[in-house]
Design a protein around this motif. Structure first.
Motif, PDB file in Angstrom:
ATOM      1  N   LEU A  70       0.807  -1.216   0.000  1.00 54.52           N
ATOM      2  CA  LEU A  70       0.000   0.000   0.000  1.00 54.52           C
ATOM      3  C   LEU A  70       0.843   1.270   0.000  1.00 54.52           C
ATOM      4  O   LEU A  70       0.442   2.279  -0.578  1.00 54.52           O
ATOM      5  N   SER A  71       1.989   1.225   0.677  1.00 55.03           N
ATOM      6  CA  SER A  71       2.755   2.439   0.904  1.00 55.03           C
ATOM      7  C   SER A  71       4.157   2.073   1.367  1.00 55.03           C
ATOM      8  O   SER A  71       4.429   0.930   1.748  1.00 55.03           O
ATOM      9  N   ASP A  74       4.575   0.247   4.711  1.00 52.06           N
ATOM     10  CA  ASP A  74       4.607  -1.215   4.802  1.00 52.06           C
ATOM     11  C   ASP A  74       6.008  -1.707   5.160  1.00 52.06           C
ATOM     12  O   ASP A  74       6.177  -2.658   5.929  1.00 52.06           O
ATOM     13  N   THR A 143       2.295  -0.154  -5.605  1.00 53.32           N
ATOM     14  CA  THR A 143       1.375   0.031  -4.472  1.00 53.32           C
ATOM     15  C   THR A 143      -0.059   0.084  -4.983  1.00 53.32           C
ATOM     16  O   THR A 143      -0.327   0.554  -6.092  1.00 53.32           O
ATOM     17  N   ASP A 145      -4.542   0.351  -3.785  1.00 47.94           N
ATOM     18  CA  ASP A 145      -5.457   1.156  -2.975  1.00 47.94           C
ATOM     19  C   ASP A 145      -5.944   0.431  -1.724  1.00 47.94           C
ATOM     20  O   ASP A 145      -6.685   0.990  -0.925  1.00 47.94           O
ATOM     21  N   GLY A 146      -5.529  -0.799  -1.532  1.00 50.26           N
ATOM     22  CA  GLY A 146      -5.940  -1.558  -0.361  1.00 50.26           C
ATOM     23  C   GLY A 146      -7.312  -2.180  -0.463  1.00 50.26           C
ATOM     24  O   GLY A 146      -7.721  -2.929   0.421  1.00 50.26           O
ATOM     25  N   ASP A 175      -3.192  -3.935   6.434  1.00 50.65           N
ATOM     26  CA  ASP A 175      -4.476  -3.229   6.401  1.00 50.65           C
ATOM     27  C   ASP A 175      -4.373  -2.006   7.302  1.00 50.65           C
ATOM     28  O   ASP A 175      -4.013  -2.123   8.476  1.00 50.65           O
ATOM     29  N   TYR A 176      -4.686  -0.832   6.758  1.00 49.42           N
ATOM     30  CA  TYR A 176      -4.659   0.399   7.542  1.00 49.42           C
ATOM     31  C   TYR A 176      -6.057   0.837   7.989  1.00 49.42           C
ATOM     32  O   TYR A 176      -6.242   1.987   8.401  1.00 49.42           O
ATOM     33  N   THR A 180      -6.924   3.658   5.298  1.00 48.30           N
ATOM     34  CA  THR A 180      -6.325   3.052   4.105  1.00 48.30           C
ATOM     35  C   THR A 180      -6.363   3.983   2.901  1.00 48.30           C
ATOM     36  O   THR A 180      -5.355   4.192   2.217  1.00 48.30           O
ATOM     37  N   THR A 181      -7.525   4.538   2.597  1.00 49.07           N
ATOM     38  CA  THR A 181      -7.639   5.371   1.393  1.00 49.07           C
ATOM     39  C   THR A 181      -6.787   6.633   1.500  1.00 49.07           C
ATOM     40  O   THR A 181      -6.331   7.169   0.485  1.00 49.07           O
ATOM     41  N   ALA A 184      -2.796   5.049   1.367  1.00 42.72           N
ATOM     42  CA  ALA A 184      -2.350   4.300   0.193  1.00 42.72           C
ATOM     43  C   ALA A 184      -1.691   5.253  -0.805  1.00 42.72           C
ATOM     44  O   ALA A 184      -2.200   6.343  -1.082  1.00 42.72           O
ATOM     45  N   ALA A 207      -2.530  -0.145  12.197  1.00 38.00           N
ATOM     46  CA  ALA A 207      -1.872  -0.845  11.093  1.00 38.00           C
ATOM     47  C   ALA A 207      -1.844  -2.329  11.448  1.00 38.00           C
ATOM     48  O   ALA A 207      -1.061  -2.755  12.300  1.00 38.00           O
TER      49      ALA A 207
END
Length: 237
Positions: A70-71, A74, A143, A145-146, A175-176, A180-181, A184, A207
């Motif tokens: 995601l980012s 991570d 990466t 968008d989760g 998973d954030y 997340t949105t 990401a 997280a």
């Protein structure tokens, strides 16, 4: 307020780095494996706002970790929880400070467009595993968008075809949650802009790292089958 938060976090990052460096080199001076890159990266994750929650049992030896992506956060979380080395784009090796920190954490630099160099990259992964460092692959290659997993690319999983003795594969889903949105790293946002936005972000965020049950790669016969099985387990969380 965002500028104040940014300044405070950058100060905390610098202070943490200056504290960890002499400890790291003291370990190295006596020929011991330093725990400080792992501890430093774990602390950096907390400084940027992450509050890690581990689900499952992370392996820290004789393992290839296969994770969604995601980012850049991570990397901090996985390194902090397992001490893993990573596969990174060769361009990062020349980025001031970042490239140096990557090398301290045994990063394997690869050129995405160098098809002729894949055999050498696979050899580097196998050498790192032989030195008993865990290695993490992000097989989506970018990466996301989760919300959904991109197709997994199996090229570097050729390091497991055939697998070194005793190596296991452990899929991980990061998973954030509600953040997340926001966290990401997708689209055309420049890496520097994303980092500054995260560092200036208000508050903390959960997280969650879901460590799936590991599996023996030899049970699946090929790199493509290994990728399919890892993706199936991550998608099933």
């Amino acid at each position: 307020m965002a500028r104040i938060r940014l300044a405070l976090r950058l100060t905390a990052l610098l202070t943490t780095l200056l504290a960890a460096l002499p400890l790291h080199y003291a370990w190295r001076l006596f020929g011991r494996r330093s725990p400080w890159p792992r501890r430093f990266l774990g602390l950096v994750a907390r400084i940027v706002g992450a509050r890690p929650r581990i689900v499952g049992t992370p392996l820290t030896h004789r393992v290839v970790i296969v994770s969604n992506h995601l980012s850049w956060i991570d990397i901090l979380l996985l390194a902090g929880s397992t001490g893993t080395a990573f596969i990174a784009k060769s361009e990062l090796a020349t980025v001031p400070l970042v490239g140096w920190l990557c090398r301290m954490n045994h990063t394997i630099f690869v050129s995405r467009g160098d098809r002729l160099g894949v055999a050498d990259q696979i050899a580097q992964i196998r050498d790192t595993l032989a030195a008993d460092w865990p290695v993490t692959l992000f097989p989506e290659g970018t990466t996301g968008d989760g919300l959904a997993l991109a197709p997994f690319k199996a090229s570097l999983l050729a390091a497991l075809d055939p697998p070194p003795p005793g190596i296991r594969v452990q899929p991980v889903r990061i998973d954030y949650g509600d953040a997340t949105t926001d966290l990401a790293w997708v689209g055309d946002e420049h890496g520097k802009d994303h980092a500054l936005r995260v560092l200036g972000r208000k508050g903390s965020f959960a997280a969650t790292l879901h460590f799936c049950d590991p599996f023996a790669p030899e049970d699946y016969g090929s790199r493509k089958a290994i990728a399919v099985e890892a993706r199936r387990r991550i998608e099933g969380i």
